[in-house]
Scaffold this active site. Sequence first.
Site, PDB file in Angstrom:
ATOM      1  N   GLU A 299      42.345  52.254  45.328  1.00  0.00           N
ATOM      2  CA  GLU A 299      42.833  51.025  45.978  1.00  0.00           C
ATOM      3  C   GLU A 299      41.931  50.611  47.131  1.00  0.00           C
ATOM      4  O   GLU A 299      41.676  51.410  48.042  1.00  0.00           O
ATOM      5  CB  GLU A 299      44.266  51.264  46.477  1.00  0.00           C
ATOM      6  CG  GLU A 299      44.892  50.026  47.082  1.00  0.00           C
ATOM      7  CD  GLU A 299      46.360  50.231  47.477  1.00  0.00           C
ATOM      8  OE1 GLU A 299      47.052  51.037  46.837  1.00  0.00           O
ATOM      9  OE2 GLU A 299      46.789  49.567  48.433  1.00  0.00           O
TER      10      GLU A 299
ATOM     11  N   LYS B 126      55.412  54.364  50.465  1.00  0.00           N
ATOM     12  CA  LYS B 126      54.252  54.258  49.563  1.00  0.00           C
ATOM     13  C   LYS B 126      52.976  54.129  50.405  1.00  0.00           C
ATOM     14  O   LYS B 126      51.940  54.724  50.089  1.00  0.00           O
ATOM     15  CB  LYS B 126      54.431  53.042  48.626  1.00  0.00           C
ATOM     16  CG  LYS B 126      53.428  52.972  47.494  1.00  0.00           C
ATOM     17  CD  LYS B 126      52.167  52.218  47.822  1.00  0.00           C
ATOM     18  CE  LYS B 126      51.221  52.130  46.627  1.00  0.00           C
ATOM     19  NZ  LYS B 126      49.959  51.455  46.963  1.00  0.00           N
TER      20      LYS B 126
ATOM     21  N   ASP C 213      47.990  69.039  44.205  1.00  0.00           N
ATOM     22  CA  ASP C 213      48.918  68.477  43.219  1.00  0.00           C
ATOM     23  C   ASP C 213      49.643  67.268  43.832  1.00  0.00           C
ATOM     24  O   ASP C 213      50.573  67.427  44.648  1.00  0.00           O
ATOM     25  CB  ASP C 213      49.904  69.585  42.818  1.00  0.00           C
ATOM     26  CG  ASP C 213      50.922  69.135  41.790  1.00  0.00           C
ATOM     27  OD1 ASP C 213      51.121  67.926  41.614  1.00  0.00           O
ATOM     28  OD2 ASP C 213      51.539  70.019  41.168  1.00  0.00           O
TER      29      ASP C 213
ATOM     30  N   HIS D  23      42.644  42.727  52.244  1.00  0.00           N
ATOM     31  CA  HIS D  23      42.761  43.310  50.915  1.00  0.00           C
ATOM     32  C   HIS D  23      41.945  42.512  49.908  1.00  0.00           C
ATOM     33  O   HIS D  23      41.247  43.053  49.069  1.00  0.00           O
ATOM     34  CB  HIS D  23      44.240  43.241  50.530  1.00  0.00           C
ATOM     35  CG  HIS D  23      44.671  44.344  49.640  1.00  0.00           C
ATOM     36  ND1 HIS D  23      44.850  45.619  50.091  1.00  0.00           N
ATOM     37  CD2 HIS D  23      44.968  44.361  48.331  1.00  0.00           C
ATOM     38  CE1 HIS D  23      45.241  46.377  49.102  1.00  0.00           C
ATOM     39  NE2 HIS D  23      45.316  45.636  48.012  1.00  0.00           N
TER      40      HIS D  23
HETATM   41  C1  MEV Z   1      50.007  48.962  49.830  1.00  0.00           C
HETATM   42  O1  MEV Z   1      49.328  49.891  49.011  1.00  0.00           O
HETATM   43  C2  MEV Z   1      50.817  49.669  50.896  1.00  0.00           C
HETATM   44  C3  MEV Z   1      51.718  48.751  51.740  1.00  0.00           C
HETATM   45  O2  MEV Z   1      52.543  47.981  50.899  1.00  0.00           O
HETATM   46  C4  MEV Z   1      52.539  49.649  52.638  1.00  0.00           C
HETATM   47  C5  MEV Z   1      53.618  48.931  53.397  1.00  0.00           C
HETATM   48  O3  MEV Z   1      54.105  47.871  52.960  1.00  0.00           O
HETATM   49  O4  MEV Z   1      54.026  49.478  54.441  1.00  0.00           O
HETATM   50  C6  MEV Z   1      50.896  47.777  52.567  1.00  0.00           C
END
Ligand code: MEV
Length: 424
Positions: A85, A262, A278, A376
């Site tokens: 990413e 995430k 892992d 991004h």
């Molecule tokens: C993207 O990979 C991760 C985010 O969505 C985390 C978040 O929203 O806190 C930017």
Amino acid sequence: MILVKSSRVPGFYKMSISERLQFVKDFADLTDDEVALISKCGRLSVDLADKMIENVIGTFELPFGIAVNFLINGRDYIIPMVIEEPSVVAAASNAARIMRDGGGIFTSSTQPIMIGQIQLVNVVSPYKAMFQILSRKDEILKLANEKDPILVGLGGGAKDLEVRIIQSPIGPMVIVHLLVDVRDAMGANAVNTMAEAVAPYIEKITGGKVYLRIISNLADRRIVRAYCRIPKDVIGEDLVEGIIYAYHFAASDPYRAATHNKGIMNGIVAVALATGNDTRALEAGAHAYACRSGIYKPLSVWEMDENGDLIGWLEMPMAVGIVGGATRSNPLAKISLKILGVKSASELAEIMGAVGLAQNFAALRALASEGIQRGHMKLHARNIAIMAGAVGDEIDKVASEMVRLQTIRIDKAKEILMNLRSRK
Ligand code: MEV
């Protein structure tokens, strides 16, 4: 005299790949062979891969980057990250740079205790079975430890035993938890071996039947904690407030908490991949821990201190090793561990907690201000340019043009590329 090397590298992203590699070589005292291995493609040979898993037909590569600027417990670290990413490595480096102004990130961890579960069924009296198991605790631990004298010699091994009775739709079950100090290993092999070894004895003393004997990935005895203070003067009061609002959104809404976590896992999984750990075990542990109250919660907390500065806190399981498995068999994982300079699995776990907190801060900072898409998209544009067939310096040219036109799509990339080539 020990030379203290700084991980603070302004403009690291602007360096050429070989300049970056030279920096990493100097920072981590890599040998020429190690440097050659990093820059060579196909370093995980198909033969070696064939020994790691089954039915191998080749290897699959991912970008390997370095996040800089990390100051953790007063020591400078550079962080190897493997991830597909865009933005993650840049965001981590940026967050770590800002966090230095508050003294960096501070971490701690519990002992590396993993849980082995043994599922006992068909007992007439579960509490009698519980008593029988607990009164033979020493014998059970001895049996378990006989399976791994090396681990015991290192100060680890089965240390304690707990018994739980759970109610299931098909009746009560007696669940034995073997608590194993796995030292520098991730621990699955040691724990599973011990759980299998003690099962017949548990059947014998209770008259019940054991089915499952397996590690629990809810590694809630193997916790890392990370803390940081970000001065309000560095990021501004607005952002302090915005990040606290973002945290409370996650704390009050599982839909947001999943994304919040995430973002934390973006950093943690990238280091896990780089060090041959892992990633599925880490994900499973993290999300189960986030849900331990019965409601899914964020793994980090953001609040304001008495000076109005931003305080960040992260607490989560971190079952990682520096011995065994791919950490040793994958040559690049070995180099990653050398780049980190870690001496124990606990140190690696703490670094990963720190990276998770930094990654979370980076995401919330962007989300609470300009949003994540601008940064991004710039990186995403490069990927689209490559997909459209751009090579060499065409990649940046096509990407920049797409960003300028605010249209980042494969058809646009192809069109720009065609124009570029026709002008040559
Ligand atoms: C993207 O990979 C991760 C985010 O969505 C985390 C978040 O929203 O806190 C930017």
